[in-house]
Write a protein that holds these residues in place. Structure first.
Motif, PDB file in Angstrom:
ATOM      1  N   ASP A  69     -10.542   0.451 -42.729  1.00 51.36           N
ATOM      2  CA  ASP A  69     -11.408   0.052 -41.609  1.00 51.36           C
ATOM      3  C   ASP A  69     -11.256  -1.441 -41.316  1.00 51.36           C
ATOM      4  O   ASP A  69     -11.184  -1.850 -40.149  1.00 51.36           O
ATOM      5  N   THR A  70     -11.214  -2.254 -42.353  1.00 49.59           N
ATOM      6  CA  THR A  70     -11.056  -3.700 -42.172  1.00 49.59           C
ATOM      7  C   THR A  70      -9.768  -4.025 -41.428  1.00 49.59           C
ATOM      8  O   THR A  70      -9.724  -4.943 -40.594  1.00 49.59           O
ATOM      9  N   ASN A  72      -8.293  -2.025 -39.361  1.00 47.43           N
ATOM     10  CA  ASN A  72      -8.243  -1.207 -38.139  1.00 47.43           C
ATOM     11  C   ASN A  72      -7.148  -0.146 -38.197  1.00 47.43           C
ATOM     12  O   ASN A  72      -6.432   0.097 -37.223  1.00 47.43           O
ATOM     13  N   SER A  74      -6.288   3.780 -38.679  1.00 47.06           N
ATOM     14  CA  SER A  74      -6.886   5.112 -38.618  1.00 47.06           C
ATOM     15  C   SER A  74      -6.484   5.966 -39.809  1.00 47.06           C
ATOM     16  O   SER A  74      -7.234   6.855 -40.237  1.00 47.06           O
TER      17      SER A  74
END
Length: 252
Positions: A69-70, A72, A74
């Motif tokens: 997530d950090t 970005n 998927s």
């Protein structure tokens, strides 16, 4: 989690084993970054990552997802050795939609009996305030740790204001050790590609583990590197790196 990123392309996260750090799989990174973005991590309680009081595979899997997530991302491929392989497997089982494939090096998704008592005894009995690296090496070998493993462990020794200290959170690893050798993940099988590479002279992955592996990773492929033990990626790096790179590239 402390990490280093190199290369461009589909993401691959490299996860080291117990007592290690992000440099352990550096030669594999050099091979993969020709075609992929490679993220090498210091697992919590190791290297430059934060120290945790509680450490188990669900928490470590969550940390991997937070890293994606950090950045970005998927999704990503995961490659892990030993404890790192368990982290990869746990993440794939708990977050299958985020993981494209996994490689687990010389580890199975099972609970193991304790096997690091001599290591912990040697590390905790070392007088960090009154030693040098040669004395530390002698201390660990006299504690029953083979020279290769002792040299590997001493990579986590860093100079302090007086004497030395460990980069790893030794107390935290001792406290959580039963969780790290255990396996309590219950989830639907991971049905995406999985590759397990074992050392031919290692006893970490044996025939008795086959049922547990197949139940959790039904699409698994397996390979043995003869003439290697548990440190297969360090003993025959060219073969190991080629096997992993070929597998990862076949999934992209």
């Amino acid at each position: 989690m402390h990490f280093v990123v190199s290369g461009e392309g589909q993401a691959v996260v490299l996860i080291h084993g117990l007592f290690g750090d992000l440099d352990n799989l550096k030669s594999l990174s050099a091979e993969l970054e020709k075609t992929h973005q490679v993220i090498r991590v210091d697992v919590p309680n190791h290297g430059l990552s934060e120290h945790w009081q509680q450490m188990d595979y669900p928490l470590l899997a969550e940390a991997i997802i937070q890293l994606l997530d950090t950045l970005n991302l998927s999704s990503a491929h995961l490659v892990g050795h030993s404890m790192g392989g368990k982290i990869a497997m746990a993440t794939a089982l708990l977050y299958p939609q985020r993981i494209d494939s996994i490689v687990a090096a010389d580890i199975a998704p099972v609970a193991y009996p304790p096997r690091h008592q001599a290591v912990f005894a040697g590390l905790t009995s070392l007088d960090l305030a009154n030693t040098n690296r040669n004395q530390a090496l002698n201390h660990l070998t006299q504690a029953g740790i083979d020279t290769g493993t002792a040299q590997f462990l001493l990579k986590s020794l860093r100079r302090a204001e007086t004497g030395f200290s460990w980069k790893m959170n030794l107390d935290g690893l001792i406290r959580c050790y039963d969780k790290l050798i255990g396996w309590s993940i219950t989830a639907k099988p991971y049905t995406k590609p999985c590759y397990m590479i074992r050392g031919g002279d290692s006893d970490y992955v044996t025939a008795e583990h086959k049922d547990a592996i197949m139940a959790q990773f039904p699409q698994v492929q397996a390979k043995t590197i003869n003439g290697t033990g548990h440190w297969l990626h360090a003993q025959k790096p060219e073969i190991f790196n080629r096997l992993v790179a070929d597998f990862i590239r076949a999934q992209t």
